[in-house]
Design a protein around this motif. Sequence first.
Motif, PDB file in Angstrom:
ATOM      1  N   ILE A 117      50.088  34.163  73.285  1.00 43.53           N
ATOM      2  CA  ILE A 117      49.247  35.340  72.639  1.00 43.53           C
ATOM      3  C   ILE A 117      49.613  36.331  73.810  1.00 43.53           C
ATOM      4  O   ILE A 117      49.364  35.985  75.046  1.00 43.53           O
ATOM      5  CB  ILE A 117      47.866  35.069  72.380  1.00 43.53           C
ATOM      6  CG1 ILE A 117      48.077  33.891  71.371  1.00 43.53           C
ATOM      7  CG2 ILE A 117      47.350  36.119  71.859  1.00 43.53           C
ATOM      8  CD1 ILE A 117      46.401  33.551  70.811  1.00 43.53           C
ATOM      9  N   ARG A 172      47.176  41.725  75.348  1.00 43.50           N
ATOM     10  CA  ARG A 172      46.206  42.660  74.313  1.00 43.50           C
ATOM     11  C   ARG A 172      47.012  42.978  73.042  1.00 43.50           C
ATOM     12  O   ARG A 172      48.077  43.252  72.981  1.00 43.50           O
ATOM     13  CB  ARG A 172      46.522  44.142  75.258  1.00 43.50           C
ATOM     14  CG  ARG A 172      45.472  45.067  74.637  1.00 43.50           C
ATOM     15  CD  ARG A 172      45.227  46.304  75.370  1.00 43.50           C
ATOM     16  NE  ARG A 172      44.203  47.062  74.628  1.00 43.50           N
ATOM     17  CZ  ARG A 172      42.819  47.009  74.733  1.00 43.50           C
ATOM     18  NH1 ARG A 172      42.454  45.990  75.485  1.00 43.50           N
ATOM     19  NH2 ARG A 172      41.987  47.820  74.097  1.00 43.50           N
ATOM     20  N   LEU A 173      46.272  42.787  72.106  1.00 46.05           N
ATOM     21  CA  LEU A 173      46.859  42.911  70.607  1.00 46.05           C
ATOM     22  C   LEU A 173      46.846  44.362  70.411  1.00 46.05           C
ATOM     23  O   LEU A 173      46.233  45.394  71.122  1.00 46.05           O
ATOM     24  CB  LEU A 173      46.002  42.059  69.699  1.00 46.05           C
ATOM     25  CG  LEU A 173      45.732  40.614  69.958  1.00 46.05           C
ATOM     26  CD1 LEU A 173      44.714  40.060  69.103  1.00 46.05           C
ATOM     27  CD2 LEU A 173      47.069  40.076  69.764  1.00 46.05           C
ATOM     28  N   ALA A 230      45.171  45.695  65.142  1.00 44.36           N
ATOM     29  CA  ALA A 230      45.079  44.156  64.832  1.00 44.36           C
ATOM     30  C   ALA A 230      43.663  43.721  65.566  1.00 44.36           C
ATOM     31  O   ALA A 230      43.545  42.711  65.275  1.00 44.36           O
ATOM     32  CB  ALA A 230      46.132  43.492  65.828  1.00 44.36           C
ATOM     33  N   VAL A 231      42.805  44.525  65.908  1.00 43.91           N
ATOM     34  CA  VAL A 231      41.644  44.019  66.445  1.00 43.91           C
ATOM     35  C   VAL A 231      40.504  44.920  65.942  1.00 43.91           C
ATOM     36  O   VAL A 231      40.536  46.269  65.593  1.00 43.91           O
ATOM     37  CB  VAL A 231      41.572  43.996  68.173  1.00 43.91           C
ATOM     38  CG1 VAL A 231      42.451  42.989  68.414  1.00 43.91           C
ATOM     39  CG2 VAL A 231      41.831  45.334  68.699  1.00 43.91           C
ATOM     40  N   PRO A 287      40.118  39.604  66.686  1.00 43.80           N
ATOM     41  CA  PRO A 287      41.262  39.620  65.972  1.00 43.80           C
ATOM     42  C   PRO A 287      40.884  39.989  64.470  1.00 43.80           C
ATOM     43  O   PRO A 287      40.391  38.961  63.847  1.00 43.80           O
ATOM     44  CB  PRO A 287      42.022  38.591  66.336  1.00 43.80           C
ATOM     45  CG  PRO A 287      40.940  37.516  66.974  1.00 43.80           C
ATOM     46  CD  PRO A 287      39.900  38.329  67.507  1.00 43.80           C
ATOM     47  N   ARG A 288      41.733  40.692  63.744  1.00 40.59           N
ATOM     48  CA  ARG A 288      41.797  40.753  62.465  1.00 40.59           C
ATOM     49  C   ARG A 288      42.329  39.690  61.614  1.00 40.59           C
ATOM     50  O   ARG A 288      43.566  39.316  62.135  1.00 40.59           O
ATOM     51  CB  ARG A 288      42.030  42.222  61.700  1.00 40.59           C
ATOM     52  CG  ARG A 288      41.290  43.320  62.530  1.00 40.59           C
ATOM     53  CD  ARG A 288      41.754  44.647  61.800  1.00 40.59           C
ATOM     54  NE  ARG A 288      40.983  45.861  62.437  1.00 40.59           N
ATOM     55  CZ  ARG A 288      39.755  46.363  62.339  1.00 40.59           C
ATOM     56  NH1 ARG A 288      39.231  45.737  61.473  1.00 40.59           N
ATOM     57  NH2 ARG A 288      39.460  47.392  63.072  1.00 40.59           N
ATOM     58  N   GLN A 316      41.247  36.966  61.328  1.00 41.31           N
ATOM     59  CA  GLN A 316      40.829  35.470  61.774  1.00 41.31           C
ATOM     60  C   GLN A 316      39.519  35.203  61.733  1.00 41.31           C
ATOM     61  O   GLN A 316      38.704  36.199  61.513  1.00 41.31           O
ATOM     62  CB  GLN A 316      41.420  35.750  63.361  1.00 41.31           C
ATOM     63  CG  GLN A 316      42.840  35.981  63.545  1.00 41.31           C
ATOM     64  CD  GLN A 316      43.819  34.604  63.170  1.00 41.31           C
ATOM     65  OE1 GLN A 316      43.418  33.574  63.136  1.00 41.31           O
ATOM     66  NE2 GLN A 316      45.047  34.983  62.932  1.00 41.31           N
ATOM     67  N   SER A 330      36.373  33.945  63.769  1.00 44.60           N
ATOM     68  CA  SER A 330      35.781  34.061  65.367  1.00 44.60           C
ATOM     69  C   SER A 330      34.488  33.553  65.261  1.00 44.60           C
ATOM     70  O   SER A 330      33.650  33.514  63.970  1.00 44.60           O
ATOM     71  CB  SER A 330      36.117  35.223  66.073  1.00 44.60           C
ATOM     72  OG  SER A 330      37.372  35.665  66.261  1.00 44.60           O
ATOM     73  N   ALA A 369      38.065  40.779  59.692  1.00 42.96           N
ATOM     74  CA  ALA A 369      37.701  39.982  60.797  1.00 42.96           C
ATOM     75  C   ALA A 369      36.610  39.198  60.332  1.00 42.96           C
ATOM     76  O   ALA A 369      35.238  40.119  59.940  1.00 42.96           O
ATOM     77  CB  ALA A 369      37.738  40.526  62.059  1.00 42.96           C
ATOM     78  N   GLY A 403      43.834  31.547  65.615  1.00 45.16           N
ATOM     79  CA  GLY A 403      43.959  32.872  66.242  1.00 45.16           C
ATOM     80  C   GLY A 403      42.656  33.453  66.619  1.00 45.16           C
ATOM     81  O   GLY A 403      42.663  34.790  67.165  1.00 45.16           O
ATOM     82  N   ARG A 454      38.628  33.678  68.167  1.00 48.59           N
ATOM     83  CA  ARG A 454      38.113  33.611  69.545  1.00 48.59           C
ATOM     84  C   ARG A 454      36.703  33.131  69.401  1.00 48.59           C
ATOM     85  O   ARG A 454      35.708  33.221  68.379  1.00 48.59           O
ATOM     86  CB  ARG A 454      37.762  34.895  70.106  1.00 48.59           C
ATOM     87  CG  ARG A 454      39.086  35.797  70.190  1.00 48.59           C
ATOM     88  CD  ARG A 454      40.151  35.421  71.173  1.00 48.59           C
ATOM     89  NE  ARG A 454      41.354  36.173  71.277  1.00 48.59           N
ATOM     90  CZ  ARG A 454      42.546  36.385  70.807  1.00 48.59           C
ATOM     91  NH1 ARG A 454      42.525  35.271  70.044  1.00 48.59           N
ATOM     92  NH2 ARG A 454      43.293  36.870  71.091  1.00 48.59           N
TER      93      ARG A 454
END
Length: 277
Positions: free
Chosen positions: A24, A27-28, A32-33, A50-51, A53, A55, A196, A210, A212
Motif C-alpha cells: 500500500i 499516503r493515499l 481516497a481518504v 480510507p474510503r 473500506q 475500519s 468510509a 484495505g 485500518r
Amino acid sequence: MAVRATVEALLRERKLDRTLTSAIPERLGEDAVSPLDVAALDRGLAGGLPRGQVSEVVGPASSGRTALVWAALAAATRRGESVALIDTFDRFDPPTAAACGFVLPRLLWVRGQAVSKTAVAVDPAWLPGVRAVNGPGTFVERVIDRALKSLNLVVQSGVCTLVAIDLIDVPATALRRLPAATWFRIERAIEGSDTAVVILAAQPVARSTGGRSIVMGAAIPTSSPSRQEVPSRQVLWKGDHDRTRRLGGVRTGAAVTAARWSHAQHVGVDTRFVHAV
C-alpha cells in the motif's frame, strides 16, 4: 518476474486483481481518504480513514475512542459532507456534539434504544439477524439487530460519506456471535465508493482488507519516536486553581494497523473533553 507477471495477468483476467499483494502506498490520494483532522493520527493513517473500506476504532473506557470517532464525523461535516451515526444504545448527545464542532444538519442520527448496562443479557440461542428458535429474543438482541439493519440501509443509500456504528456497550458474547457475512455485506456495499465505515467498539470486531484498525490506549514501544512525545498516559487538567480545576482530556497512545503493514504505527493523541453549556 515472468511468473509474477503471468499470475497477475491471470488474476486480472478473472477480476481478482484486488487480491494482489503489492504494498500500500505510504499516503493515499486526498480523495481516497476521510481525514480525521487529528494531525498525528492522519499521519499514521496515511491521510485518514480510507474510503470504500471498513475500519475500526477500539479501546478501553476513557481511552479517547469515542472522541476520536466524533472528531472524524465532525471534521467531515465541516467539509460539507453528509455523515451518519448508528447510535445502537442511544448514547449520543447533540449539544455536546455541537460543542465538539459537528455541523448537526449534516448528521443523520439513527437513534437506537437506551439499554442499561446491567440489562444486556444475550440468549445463548440468539443468531444475529435471525430470531431465536424458541422465542422472540431479548430486548438487547432486537436493538442490535435493528442497528445492523440500519447500517446496511444507510451504506446502500450511498448518501453519507462517513458512517459510524457505535457498538461500545454491546456485550462481548454478542460481538463474537456476529457472523463474518455481516461485515462482508457492508464491505461489498461500499466497495469503490466514497463512503468510509468505522466501527466503534471496546474490542476488535472487523475491518476490510484495505481498512485500518486504531487501538486507543495502546502502549507505545520504547523504540518508537512518539515515545519521547508521550512518555505515558497522562491526564490533562483545565484551570489553575485547585477549586476550579477540572478534567480537560487525556494524552494517550494509539496503534494503527492494516492488513499489509509489516508493523503498527504508534502515535500520541491528545483527547480534549468538551462540556456542553
